[in-house]
Design a protein around this motif. Structure first.
Motif, PDB file in Angstrom:
ATOM      1  N   GLY A 133       0.794  -1.222   0.000  1.00 10.90           N
ATOM      2  CA  GLY A 133       0.000   0.000   0.000  1.00 10.90           C
ATOM      3  C   GLY A 133       0.824   1.267   0.000  1.00 10.90           C
ATOM      4  N   GLN A 134       2.149   1.142   0.171  1.00  6.20           N
ATOM      5  CA  GLN A 134       2.997   2.329   0.160  1.00  6.20           C
ATOM      6  C   GLN A 134       3.081   2.901  -1.253  1.00  6.20           C
ATOM      7  N   VAL A 135       2.984   4.237  -1.365  1.00  8.25           N
ATOM      8  CA  VAL A 135       3.036   4.886  -2.680  1.00  8.25           C
ATOM      9  C   VAL A 135       4.460   4.854  -3.212  1.00  8.25           C
ATOM     10  N   LEU A 136       4.607   4.356  -4.437  1.00  6.41           N
ATOM     11  CA  LEU A 136       5.922   4.242  -5.067  1.00  6.41           C
ATOM     12  C   LEU A 136       6.163   5.343  -6.102  1.00  6.41           C
ATOM     13  N   TYR A 137       5.159   5.610  -6.934  1.00 11.25           N
ATOM     14  CA  TYR A 137       5.264   6.627  -7.983  1.00 11.25           C
ATOM     15  C   TYR A 137       3.995   7.473  -7.975  1.00 11.25           C
ATOM     16  N   GLU A 138       4.129   8.702  -8.420  1.00  8.33           N
ATOM     17  CA  GLU A 138       2.978   9.571  -8.662  1.00  8.33           C
ATOM     18  C   GLU A 138       3.002  10.005 -10.119  1.00  8.33           C
ATOM     19  N   LEU A 139       1.878   9.772 -10.812  1.00  7.73           N
ATOM     20  CA  LEU A 139       1.723  10.223 -12.197  1.00  7.73           C
ATOM     21  C   LEU A 139       0.947  11.538 -12.200  1.00  7.73           C
ATOM     22  N   ASP A 140       1.053  12.269 -13.282  1.00  5.19           N
ATOM     23  CA  ASP A 140       0.338  13.541 -13.423  1.00  5.19           C
ATOM     24  C   ASP A 140      -1.170  13.284 -13.331  1.00  5.19           C
ATOM     25  N   PRO A 141      -1.859  13.791 -12.281  1.00  5.65           N
ATOM     26  CA  PRO A 141      -3.285  13.483 -12.108  1.00  5.65           C
ATOM     27  C   PRO A 141      -4.226  14.431 -12.849  1.00  5.65           C
ATOM     28  N   PRO A 182      11.525  10.451 -12.806  1.00  6.61           N
ATOM     29  CA  PRO A 182      10.542  11.517 -13.017  1.00  6.61           C
ATOM     30  C   PRO A 182      10.726  12.159 -14.383  1.00  6.61           C
ATOM     31  N   GLY A 183       9.613  12.382 -15.061  1.00  5.12           N
ATOM     32  CA  GLY A 183       9.653  12.915 -16.414  1.00  5.12           C
ATOM     33  C   GLY A 183       9.404  11.881 -17.478  1.00  5.12           C
ATOM     34  N   ALA A 184       9.470  10.611 -17.102  1.00  9.69           N
ATOM     35  CA  ALA A 184       9.231   9.548 -18.077  1.00  9.69           C
ATOM     36  C   ALA A 184       7.740   9.410 -18.342  1.00  9.69           C
ATOM     37  N   LEU A 185       7.412   9.015 -19.559  1.00 10.63           N
ATOM     38  CA  LEU A 185       6.020   8.806 -19.942  1.00 10.63           C
ATOM     39  C   LEU A 185       5.749   7.307 -19.957  1.00 10.63           C
ATOM     40  N   VAL A 186       4.735   6.887 -19.226  1.00  9.23           N
ATOM     41  CA  VAL A 186       4.382   5.472 -19.153  1.00  9.23           C
ATOM     42  C   VAL A 186       2.974   5.292 -19.696  1.00  9.23           C
ATOM     43  N   VAL A 187       2.672   4.048 -20.088  1.00 11.81           N
ATOM     44  CA  VAL A 187       1.349   3.729 -20.628  1.00 11.81           C
ATOM     45  C   VAL A 187       0.734   2.613 -19.793  1.00 11.81           C
ATOM     46  N   ALA A 188      -0.566   2.495 -19.868  1.00  7.43           N
ATOM     47  CA  ALA A 188      -1.276   1.506 -19.062  1.00  7.43           C
ATOM     48  C   ALA A 188      -0.879   0.088 -19.466  1.00  7.43           C
ATOM     49  N   ASN A 189      -0.600  -0.748 -18.452  1.00  8.57           N
ATOM     50  CA  ASN A 189      -0.322  -2.173 -18.645  1.00  8.57           C
ATOM     51  C   ASN A 189       0.817  -2.428 -19.637  1.00  8.57           C
ATOM     52  N   GLN A 190       1.818  -1.581 -19.602  1.00  7.43           N
ATOM     53  CA  GLN A 190       2.955  -1.751 -20.510  1.00  7.43           C
ATOM     54  C   GLN A 190       3.730  -3.019 -20.159  1.00  7.43           C
ATOM     55  N   GLU A 191       4.485  -3.525 -21.136  1.00  4.43           N
ATOM     56  CA  GLU A 191       5.238  -4.759 -20.933  1.00  4.43           C
ATOM     57  C   GLU A 191       6.422  -4.541 -19.993  1.00  4.43           C
ATOM     58  N   ALA A 192       7.089  -3.414 -20.110  1.00 10.18           N
ATOM     59  CA  ALA A 192       8.247  -3.119 -19.260  1.00 10.18           C
ATOM     60  C   ALA A 192       7.787  -2.791 -17.844  1.00 10.18           C
ATOM     61  N   VAL A 193       8.459  -3.390 -16.862  1.00 10.99           N
ATOM     62  CA  VAL A 193       8.100  -3.147 -15.466  1.00 10.99           C
ATOM     63  C   VAL A 193       8.784  -1.876 -14.976  1.00 10.99           C
TER      64      VAL A 193
END
Length: 392
Positions: A92-100, A193-204
């Motif tokens: 439950g600990q927050v690891l990353y925050e994306l732009d909300p 920080p600054g990286a763009l991620v996509v939903a359910n991407q293959e890379a962890v």
């Protein structure tokens, strides 16, 4: 004058001739005398009964108890990374925050759509009620009344759709805060920080591994597995619980781990190509001394013999037919005896039959003597000490 010369010659020469003759006779008698054979010396070890543990070692590797690969469930720009790489994190600990921001806007839009749907539902209800009253006096056609009632049901469905869309918008907004699914040690981060991620991407993004307790996967032949199961059922194998056995762990440097694990026999499958099975043990790892992927050996205590007889390996010979034997010194003579040996324990054979405590076994010089020969004994106190350490 001549008499004096003769006398002097006899006095001078006679002793010399006698000395030469004595020397020749002595030499001949020395050559003809039989030589005295030297008694061969052999080194022996006096056997002693001792307490010995019968153990089996199974090769294996450690595995994490639980592994979670962290991936984003929504797309967006990474604003912050909120953990220290290699540290322990809690579920439950927050690891990353994306732009909300986009998801907050989507949530507001969903709230507005729901409000609109609810208003349309109320209007449809009013219209349907009025149409129903007029239909009682036949002021409107039956078809108009049916359409009005259907409009209410359609508006009610639209409200449910709007409520579901609002819930999805709320969930997506919470997904902008990527949390740890399990507790454990977190690895390095694949994004900054600054990286763009996509939903359910293959890379962890990162991986979390639970290290306490830890799994140890060991391999064993099917024949040995059946024997271990029989000994477990018979009670000769130390048991932790039903279907389990106590197991110590030997690390790569040869030292014993300070925790005892439990080897479980359930759920084993046979590798058809190698004829081996993979068994899983569970062991505590409170100090995180063990890491996933380490090579270890599981040590099982199968039995204990308080009167075990161990013989140095160099004392045992094996014939072409496979029979094992040793040379003993009995009453000053060499005796050959066949024995039965079990397994090797620290460069010694564990003798199962054929020898008893107190007997003297030849460990040095046996190649120079034959059964029945008289020998001189060098006791084990004068030989290099043979290690009697138990096999772990």
């Amino acid at each position: 004058m001549s008499i004096n010369i003769t006398t002097r010659f006899r006095v001078t020469v006679a002793p010399a001739i006698a000395l030469i003759v004595f020397s020749l006779v002595s030499g001949c008698s020395s050559d003809n005398a039989p030589a005295t054979a030297a008694v061969p010396k052999v080194g022996v070890v006096t056997l002693k009964a001792q307490s010995q543990v019968l153990q089996t070692e199974l090769a294996g590797r450690t595995q994490a108890f639980m592994v979670a690969q962290v991936r984003p469930q929504v797309g967006g720009l990474v604003l912050r990374r909120l953990f220290i790489e290699g540290s322990e994190v809690k579920a439950g600990q927050v690891l990353y925050e994306l732009d909300p921001a986009p998801y907050r806007a989507a949530l507001a839009q969903s709230e507005a759509s729901l409000a609109k749907s609810r208003a349309s539902f109320k209007a449809a209800q009013v219209t349907a009620n009025r149409t129903a009253e007029l239909a009682e006096f036949e002021a409107v056609s039956r078809q108009d009344n049916d359409d009005a009632q259907a409009s209410v049901q359609t508006a009610a469905a639209d409200v449910k759709l709007a409520e579901a869309a609002l819930e999805i918008a709320r969930i997506n907004l919470t997904y902008t805060r990527i949390v740890a699914p399990i507790s454990g040690r977190i690895e390095t981060s694949a994004v900054t920080p600054g990286a763009l991620v996509v939903a359910n991407q293959e890379a962890v993004l990162t991986t979390i591994q639970q290290l306490d307790p830890l799994y140890v996967d060991v391999t064993q032949s099917t024949t040995e597995l059946l024997r271990l199961q029989r000994e477990l059922a018979a009670g000769t194998l130390r048991s932790a619980a039903a279907g389990e056995a106590d197991m110590a762990l030997r690390l790569e440097d040869g030292s014993l781990y300070n925790q005892t694990g439990r080897l479980k026999f359930s759920g084993a499958s046979v590798n058809e190509s190698t004829g081996t099975v993979t068994l899983r043990a569970e062991i505590a790892n409170p100090e995180r001394q063990l890491l996933p992927g380490m090579y270890v050996r599981g040590v099982l205590e199968q039995a204990r013999d308080d009167q075990a007889i161990l013989v140095p390996q160099q004392a045992v010979t094996r014939s072409a037919s496979g029979n094992t034997s040793v040379l003993l010194v009995v009453d000053g003579k060499i005796e050959q005896r066949q024995i039965t040996v079990g397994r090797v324990v620290d460069h010694q054979w564990w003798v199962t039959s054929g020898l008893a405590a107190g007997e003297r076994v030849v460990v040095e010089g046996g190649q120079k003597v034959r059964p029945g020969a008289v020998v001189s004994v060098v006791d084990d106190a004068d030989l290099p000490q043979v290690s009697m350490t138990k096999e772990g």
